[in-house]
Design an enzyme around this catalytic site. Structure first.
Site, PDB file in Angstrom:
ATOM      1  CB  CYS A  26      -1.035  -0.036   1.324  1.00  0.00           C
ATOM      2  SG  CYS A  26      -2.055  -1.111   1.219  1.00  0.00           S
ATOM      3  CG  HIS A  68     -12.578  13.182  -7.783  1.00  0.00           C
ATOM      4  ND1 HIS A  68     -13.935  13.092  -7.294  1.00  0.00           N
ATOM      5  CD2 HIS A  68     -12.398  12.478  -8.837  1.00  0.00           C
ATOM      6  CE1 HIS A  68     -14.575  11.990  -7.968  1.00  0.00           C
ATOM      7  NE2 HIS A  68     -13.859  11.763  -9.106  1.00  0.00           N
ATOM      8  CD  GLU A 144      -8.908   1.179   2.473  1.00  0.00           C
ATOM      9  OE1 GLU A 144      -8.670  -0.031   2.195  1.00  0.00           O
ATOM     10  OE2 GLU A 144      -8.054   2.204   3.137  1.00  0.00           O
TER      11      GLU A 144
END
Length: 159
Positions: A26, A68, A144
């Site tokens: 990750c 975003h 997630e």
């Protein structure tokens, strides 16, 4: 009494990129479509626990800032802002990125894990709602993906 808002169904979602410097896989830049699950626990006042619109507006005001963007852990001290270029230089694990500031959201966390993001969002939403005599707690999960998240609880009782 417990009220739940499931962001996967009520559009309490956002998309963002992140990385976890200390994790082997990750640590690479990657992204998620995050969903917010919120539970509010307390006693009814005037026939309701909390107005759904007020609660959803509080959530949206927090997550819209993150939507975003590249989520960067502010407490990790890996990002340096360059005022003259309006960019962030992000350095960790022999990696270096230069990102326009408008694409970056600095989170007050050590890592942008679901655990720490849940705490971060819960505390910000709790502050926007404010302490109330009828509310005991709010729990927030930043998932997630559907069903993959961690809840963090904030005490909402007046001192």
């Amino acid at each position: 009494m417990k009220l739940t808002v499931n962001g996967w169904y009520t559009n309490m979602r956002f998309s963002a990129a992140h990385f976890i410097p200390s994790h082997y896989k990750c640590s690479r830049l990657h992204g998620h479509d995050y969903g917010i699950i919120i539970n509010v626990d307390g006693e009814m006042q005037d026939g309701m626990l909390i107005d759904f619109i007020e609660l959803k507006n509080a959530i949206r005001s927090v997550i819209n800032e993150m939507d975003h963007k590249l989520l960067v852990p502010g407490k990790a001290n890996i990002a340096k802002y360059n005022e003259s270029t309006n960019e962030y230089e992000i350095s960790y694990n022999d990696k270096r990125m230069i990102i326009p500031a408008e694409y970056v959201y600095i989170c007050d966390v050590y890592n942008t894990t679901s655990e720490e993001l849940s705490r971060f969002v819960a505390e910000k939403v709790g502050a926007k709602i404010g302490k109330r005599k009828n509310l005991r707690s709010i729990e927030v999960s930043v998932e997630e993906g559907p069903g993959q998240g961690v809840f963090y609880s904030v005490d909402m009782r007046r001192d």
